[in-house]
Design an enzyme around this catalytic site. Structure first.
Site, PDB file in Angstrom:
ATOM      1  CE1 TYR A   1       0.124  23.463   8.154  1.00 44.27           C
ATOM      2  CE2 TYR A   1       0.997  25.497   7.411  1.00 44.27           C
ATOM      3  CZ  TYR A   1       1.177  23.975   7.879  1.00 44.27           C
ATOM      4  OH  TYR A   1       2.378  23.563   8.026  1.00 44.27           O
TER       5      TYR A   1
ATOM      6  CG  HIS B   1       1.361  18.647   4.563  1.00 42.61           C
ATOM      7  ND1 HIS B   1       0.507  19.540   4.908  1.00 42.61           N
ATOM      8  CD2 HIS B   1       2.359  18.861   5.347  1.00 42.61           C
ATOM      9  CE1 HIS B   1       0.861  20.156   6.014  1.00 42.61           C
ATOM     10  NE2 HIS B   1       1.886  19.809   6.428  1.00 42.61           N
TER      11      HIS B   1
END
Length: 278
Positions: free
Chosen positions: A50, A108
């Site tokens: 991010y 992730h």
């Protein structure tokens, strides 16, 4: 407000509703995340990919008195799943935040064709033993992935963060997690780029309770035992989302929303059995 807590098989506890930080970057991101902390959010979800671990850390450092109550989360990207690279990435995440540790760190995606997710999991176990992170988990893992990492390392993740919303309710995954004491976090909990919040079933229930469609969907998450991670930059939306915790849906309403699930309900067709994230 005090947010109810959910407990994993190990006794690790997380609030029933968290705060997503995807695309909250820079000064505006720091301000939005700081507002969330001021408004009572304690679970902050971020990721290496991010590019906002610095913004999350800056907001947390500005709220030093709340640090012990906060669960600062980040995630390991697929391109860094080899053991040494994974450990370095966790270290870099900690350095980026400017904190002395992260509270929760997740893989992730499994990226199963790369055959590295067990190696990555071993690295997270090592990161936990070194005190870089306090607890570890995964995202987007299927039961076969969960079973393999536990079988090969002896360590079960406390969290599996998955795509979960009324168009993709993941009832089987929720049941599996519940049976094994794994907490379920939901990404894109109110949809992203679809018509979920204008769906007639949801708007009718919202009207009945005199709440927003978003609150209705978040209340559904709480009812089915998932931990939604909605993102909201403004004061109004942040408080609105927290207000969903006060909404009690009937069993029939929960069932009606769950029934909106469909085979093609994924937002971007990201099936963890094949999808690769780097």
């Amino acid at each position: 407000m005090a947010i109810p807590q959910l407990s994993s098989f190990s006794g690790y506890r997380l609030p029933a509703l968290g705060f997503g930080t995807y695309r909250l970057n820079g000064t505006a991101g720091v301000e939005a995340i700081g507002r969330a902390i001021d408004n009572g959010y304690t679970l902050l979800d971020s990721a290496f990919n991010y590019d906002n671990e610095g913004a999350v850390g800056a907001a947390v450092r500005a709220h030093r008195s709340a640090r012990e109550q906060l669960v600062v989360t980040s995630k390991l990207p697929g391109r860094h799943q080899r053991f040494a690279a994974a450990l370095e990435t966790v270290e870099e995440s900690v350095y980026r935040t400017g904190l002395d540790h992260l509270d929760l760190y997740l893989i992730h995606w499994p990226n199963p064709s790369q055959h590295l997710y067990v190696e990555a999991w071993a690295a997270l176990i090592e990161a936990r033993s070194r005190g870089l992170v306090h607890e570890i988990g995964v995202c987007n893992f299927l039961p076969e992935h969960l079973e393999r990492i536990e079988a090969e390392t002896g360590v079960r993740p406390v969290v599996n963060q998955i795509e979960l919303h009324p168009y993709f309710p993941q009832t089987d995954a929720l049941a599996y997690h519940r049976e094994h004491g794994i907490l379920t976090q939901a990404w894109s909990p109110i949809g992203r780029g679809n018509d979920l919040l204008s769906n007639r079933t949801i708007t009718a229930i919202a009207d009945q309770h005199r709440i927003s469609a978003a609150q209705t969907v978040l209340a559904w998450h709480v009812a089915v035992g998932a931990i939604p991670l909605p993102k909201a930059a403004t004061q109004q939306r942040q408080l609105e989302n927290l207000g969903a915790l006060d909404v009690v849906l009937s069993a029939a309403e929960v069932a009606a929303i769950t029934a909106l699930g469909r085979p093609d309900g994924r937002i971007n067709n990201q099936d963890p059995a094949a999808y690769e994230e780097f």
